[in-house]
Design a protein around this motif. Structure first.
Motif, PDB file in Angstrom:
ATOM      1  N   VAL A   1       0.968  -0.907  -0.073  1.00 27.33           N
ATOM      2  CA  VAL A   1       0.191  -0.064   0.078  1.00 27.33           C
ATOM      3  C   VAL A   1       1.117   1.215  -0.161  1.00 27.33           C
ATOM      4  O   VAL A   1       1.376   1.583   1.038  1.00 27.33           O
ATOM      5  CB  VAL A   1      -0.870  -0.003   1.222  1.00 27.33           C
ATOM      6  CG1 VAL A   1      -1.882   1.359   1.037  1.00 27.33           C
ATOM      7  CG2 VAL A   1      -1.754  -1.250   1.307  1.00 27.33           C
ATOM      8  N   LEU A   2       0.929   1.674  -1.153  1.00 24.77           N
ATOM      9  CA  LEU A   2       2.142   2.839  -1.378  1.00 24.77           C
ATOM     10  C   LEU A   2       1.462   4.197  -0.479  1.00 24.77           C
ATOM     11  O   LEU A   2       2.585   4.840   0.058  1.00 24.77           O
ATOM     12  CB  LEU A   2       2.435   3.099  -2.846  1.00 24.77           C
ATOM     13  CG  LEU A   2       2.963   1.963  -3.728  1.00 24.77           C
ATOM     14  CD1 LEU A   2       2.966   2.516  -5.156  1.00 24.77           C
ATOM     15  CD2 LEU A   2       4.289   1.911  -3.052  1.00 24.77           C
ATOM     16  N   ALA A   3       0.468   4.439  -0.397  1.00 25.31           N
ATOM     17  CA  ALA A   3      -0.262   5.677   0.386  1.00 25.31           C
ATOM     18  C   ALA A   3      -1.573   5.459   0.355  1.00 25.31           C
ATOM     19  O   ALA A   3      -2.291   4.882  -0.732  1.00 25.31           O
ATOM     20  CB  ALA A   3       0.229   6.928  -0.451  1.00 25.31           C
ATOM     21  N   SER A   4      -2.396   5.838   1.437  1.00 25.63           N
ATOM     22  CA  SER A   4      -3.593   5.517   1.551  1.00 25.63           C
ATOM     23  C   SER A   4      -4.195   6.693   2.636  1.00 25.63           C
ATOM     24  O   SER A   4      -3.679   6.678   3.356  1.00 25.63           O
ATOM     25  CB  SER A   4      -4.020   4.184   1.817  1.00 25.63           C
ATOM     26  OG  SER A   4      -5.485   3.953   2.044  1.00 25.63           O
ATOM     27  N   GLY A   5      -5.260   7.299   2.083  1.00 26.42           N
ATOM     28  CA  GLY A   5      -6.028   8.381   2.925  1.00 26.42           C
ATOM     29  C   GLY A   5      -6.710   9.273   2.118  1.00 26.42           C
ATOM     30  O   GLY A   5      -6.779   8.953   1.192  1.00 26.42           O
TER      31      GLY A   5
ATOM     32  N   ALA B   1       4.287   9.583  -7.369  1.00 22.57           N
ATOM     33  CA  ALA B   1       4.066   8.295  -7.601  1.00 22.57           C
ATOM     34  C   ALA B   1       5.408   7.513  -7.995  1.00 22.57           C
ATOM     35  O   ALA B   1       5.789   6.355  -7.399  1.00 22.57           O
ATOM     36  CB  ALA B   1       3.161   8.067  -8.439  1.00 22.57           C
ATOM     37  N   ILE B   2       6.178   7.988  -8.631  1.00 23.43           N
ATOM     38  CA  ILE B   2       7.422   7.720  -8.919  1.00 23.43           C
ATOM     39  C   ILE B   2       8.423   7.524  -7.484  1.00 23.43           C
ATOM     40  O   ILE B   2       9.048   6.540  -7.380  1.00 23.43           O
ATOM     41  CB  ILE B   2       8.243   8.452  -9.916  1.00 23.43           C
ATOM     42  CG1 ILE B   2       7.150   8.279 -11.194  1.00 23.43           C
ATOM     43  CG2 ILE B   2       9.679   7.988 -10.135  1.00 23.43           C
ATOM     44  CD1 ILE B   2       7.825   9.402 -12.355  1.00 23.43           C
ATOM     45  N   GLU B   3       8.208   8.420  -6.841  1.00 25.94           N
ATOM     46  CA  GLU B   3       8.963   8.584  -5.641  1.00 25.94           C
ATOM     47  C   GLU B   3       8.635   7.592  -4.688  1.00 25.94           C
ATOM     48  O   GLU B   3       9.263   6.499  -3.986  1.00 25.94           O
ATOM     49  CB  GLU B   3       8.792   9.930  -4.841  1.00 25.94           C
ATOM     50  CG  GLU B   3       9.551  10.037  -3.411  1.00 25.94           C
ATOM     51  CD  GLU B   3       8.893  11.235  -2.659  1.00 25.94           C
ATOM     52  OE1 GLU B   3       8.645  11.201  -1.533  1.00 25.94           O
ATOM     53  OE2 GLU B   3       8.719  12.212  -3.046  1.00 25.94           O
TER      54      GLU B   3
ATOM     55  N   LEU C   1       7.117   4.596  -5.485  1.00 26.43           N
ATOM     56  CA  LEU C   1       7.642   3.274  -6.002  1.00 26.43           C
ATOM     57  C   LEU C   1       9.085   2.912  -6.038  1.00 26.43           C
ATOM     58  O   LEU C   1       9.593   1.874  -5.346  1.00 26.43           O
ATOM     59  CB  LEU C   1       7.486   3.247  -7.500  1.00 26.43           C
ATOM     60  CG  LEU C   1       5.831   2.993  -8.005  1.00 26.43           C
ATOM     61  CD1 LEU C   1       5.807   3.430  -9.469  1.00 26.43           C
ATOM     62  CD2 LEU C   1       5.524   1.461  -7.865  1.00 26.43           C
ATOM     63  N   SER C   2       9.697   3.933  -5.791  1.00 24.70           N
ATOM     64  CA  SER C   2      11.335   3.842  -5.803  1.00 24.70           C
ATOM     65  C   SER C   2      11.576   3.661  -4.361  1.00 24.70           C
ATOM     66  O   SER C   2      12.694   2.869  -4.013  1.00 24.70           O
ATOM     67  CB  SER C   2      11.849   5.322  -5.910  1.00 24.70           C
ATOM     68  OG  SER C   2      11.713   6.294  -4.902  1.00 24.70           O
ATOM     69  N   LYS C   3      10.674   3.813  -3.330  1.00 30.02           N
ATOM     70  CA  LYS C   3      10.901   3.513  -1.726  1.00 30.02           C
ATOM     71  C   LYS C   3      10.752   2.070  -1.827  1.00 30.02           C
ATOM     72  O   LYS C   3      11.367   1.547  -0.692  1.00 30.02           O
ATOM     73  CB  LYS C   3      10.078   4.290  -0.843  1.00 30.02           C
ATOM     74  CG  LYS C   3      10.544   5.825  -0.707  1.00 30.02           C
ATOM     75  CD  LYS C   3       9.792   6.537   0.234  1.00 30.02           C
ATOM     76  CE  LYS C   3      10.055   8.003   0.259  1.00 30.02           C
ATOM     77  NZ  LYS C   3       9.249   8.886   1.047  1.00 30.02           N
ATOM     78  N   ILE C   4      10.072   1.488  -2.322  1.00 28.54           N
ATOM     79  CA  ILE C   4       9.959  -0.055  -2.463  1.00 28.54           C
ATOM     80  C   ILE C   4      10.804  -0.696  -3.346  1.00 28.54           C
ATOM     81  O   ILE C   4      10.779  -2.114  -3.603  1.00 28.54           O
ATOM     82  CB  ILE C   4       8.573  -0.588  -2.370  1.00 28.54           C
ATOM     83  CG1 ILE C   4       7.993  -0.143  -3.695  1.00 28.54           C
ATOM     84  CG2 ILE C   4       7.680  -0.155  -1.310  1.00 28.54           C
ATOM     85  CD1 ILE C   4       6.845  -1.071  -4.099  1.00 28.54           C
ATOM     86  N   GLY C   5      11.713  -0.042  -4.046  1.00 22.79           N
ATOM     87  CA  GLY C   5      12.725  -0.504  -4.988  1.00 22.79           C
ATOM     88  C   GLY C   5      12.030  -1.042  -6.409  1.00 22.79           C
ATOM     89  O   GLY C   5      12.383  -1.834  -7.273  1.00 22.79           O
ATOM     90  N   ARG C   6      10.887  -0.491  -6.612  1.00 19.46           N
ATOM     91  CA  ARG C   6      10.247  -0.462  -7.970  1.00 19.46           C
ATOM     92  C   ARG C   6      10.375   0.906  -8.986  1.00 19.46           C
ATOM     93  O   ARG C   6      10.442   1.794  -8.510  1.00 19.46           O
ATOM     94  CB  ARG C   6       8.986  -0.940  -7.814  1.00 19.46           C
ATOM     95  CG  ARG C   6       8.665  -2.205  -7.042  1.00 19.46           C
ATOM     96  CD  ARG C   6       9.524  -3.515  -7.669  1.00 19.46           C
ATOM     97  NE  ARG C   6       9.094  -4.774  -7.032  1.00 19.46           N
ATOM     98  CZ  ARG C   6      10.124  -5.211  -6.273  1.00 19.46           C
ATOM     99  NH1 ARG C   6      11.351  -4.577  -6.041  1.00 19.46           N
ATOM    100  NH2 ARG C   6       9.711  -6.526  -5.641  1.00 19.46           N
ATOM    101  N   ARG C   7      10.107   0.307 -10.194  1.00 19.21           N
ATOM    102  CA  ARG C   7      10.348   1.725 -11.287  1.00 19.21           C
ATOM    103  C   ARG C   7       8.864   1.860 -12.091  1.00 19.21           C
ATOM    104  O   ARG C   7       8.374   0.716 -12.347  1.00 19.21           O
ATOM    105  CB  ARG C   7      11.344   1.395 -12.100  1.00 19.21           C
ATOM    106  CG  ARG C   7      12.767   0.991 -11.496  1.00 19.21           C
ATOM    107  CD  ARG C   7      13.996   1.075 -12.324  1.00 19.21           C
ATOM    108  NE  ARG C   7      13.472   0.215 -13.629  1.00 19.21           N
ATOM    109  CZ  ARG C   7      14.252  -0.189 -14.689  1.00 19.21           C
ATOM    110  NH1 ARG C   7      15.415   0.741 -14.854  1.00 19.21           N
ATOM    111  NH2 ARG C   7      13.884  -1.112 -15.590  1.00 19.21           N
ATOM    112  N   PRO C   8       8.458   2.798 -12.379  1.00 19.71           N
ATOM    113  CA  PRO C   8       7.384   2.911 -13.233  1.00 19.71           C
ATOM    114  C   PRO C   8       7.317   2.042 -14.631  1.00 19.71           C
ATOM    115  O   PRO C   8       6.289   1.760 -15.115  1.00 19.71           O
ATOM    116  CB  PRO C   8       7.182   4.685 -13.369  1.00 19.71           C
ATOM    117  CG  PRO C   8       8.287   5.185 -13.147  1.00 19.71           C
ATOM    118  CD  PRO C   8       9.243   4.156 -12.133  1.00 19.71           C
TER     119      PRO C   8
END
Length: 270
Positions: free
Chosen positions: A13-17, A43-45, A47-54
């Motif tokens: 869950v990258l962000a929720s609220g 969104a790119i930021e 994803l990068s925090k979990i080691g993933r790329r758009p």
């Protein structure tokens, strides 16, 4: 290069609220976003925090047309050539907000249907919210299932039966009723939030969860917390207390997790 995905379903869950929502789901060969209620840069930021790329994404699934769910959908889809999935009415409501997309990027995903995207079976179901035709999703690979259910004013028997006993949930815990009643929102907005087409309170979400979690359930993430009318500690303790009283096995068979409006949860594997 993107880190190799573990077998099974991997989720963050990258962000929720109330200010924005975005969730990442991957398997060995498929990488999906659900909603993108943030700028493309944010969104790119995340994803990068979990080691993933758009650029490694395959598609974006949209739940409904509210801005906290679609703000960055068009930007990401255009820049990275992503397919976008939503039902027909939602497409009509959001298309002008997304900007120009190629015809082949626009995909219809009707309520109560199942699509196989790569090696993930994605099923849709309707919810009760003040959008044109809102729907949420379940994700299944092999015998493991992840359910997303937020942005609904109540959980019907049909919804409850549809999502029962999954391994993991993102479940709405939007507001504390006392905070909402005493808060600064105008009465019309308060009525909307607590109505049948609004959002689940901490208490109502917990009572629904008590009838949904089962022996297979391992994780429940509390999502879509209101910035104005809730805090993590109140949501967590309220839901936990009710689940303990209902003898659901919380803290033994399964755990509760908090989500954050601007920071991702750790990637976990089902």
């Amino acid at each position: 290069m993107m880190e190799t995905a573990q077998s099974g379903l991997n989720i963050s869950v990258l962000a929720s609220g109330s200010t924005g929502n975005i969730t990442y789901v991957e398997s060995g060969s498929t990488r999906l976003l659900v909603d993108c209620g943030f700028s493309g840069k944010k969104a790119i930021e995340l994803l990068s925090k979990i080691g993933r790329r758009p650029e490694d994404l395959d598609a974006i699934l949209v739940t409904h047309e509210h801005s906290d769910h679609i703000k960055g959908v068009g930007i990401l889809a255009r820049k990275y050539g992503l397919d976008v999935y939503a039902n027909e009415k939602t497409w009509k409501a959001m298309e002008s907000k997304l900007g120009n997309l190629k015809v082949e990027q626009k995909n219809h995903f009707s309520i109560d249907k199942t699509l196989t995207l790569g090696d993930i079976d994605v099923s849709s179901f309707g919810v009760s919210h003040d959008a044109i035709d809102p729907q949420f999703y379940t994700f299944q690979k092999d015998d493991k299932r992840f359910v997303m259910l937020t942005d609904t004013g109540y959980v019907s028997d049909r919804m409850r039966d549809y999502v029962k006993d999954a391994e993991a949930y993102l479940f709405e815990s939007n507001h504390d009723v006392s905070m909402l009643r005493m808060g600064r929102y105008p009465w019309s907005l308060k009525q909307r939030i607590i109505g049948d087409k609004g959002h689940l309170s901490n208490e109502d979400g917990a009572l629904a969860l008590a009838e949904i979690v089962g022996d297979r359930t391992k994780r429940v993430y509390l999502g879509h917390l209101s910035k104005e009318n809730n805090v993590k500690e109140i949501a967590h303790s309220t839901v936990e207390d009710i689940l303990v009283r209902k003898d659901t096995g919380v803290n033994h068979r399964f755990r509760l997790f908090d989500t954050d409006p601007v920071e991702p949860c750790d990637l976990f594997t089902l």
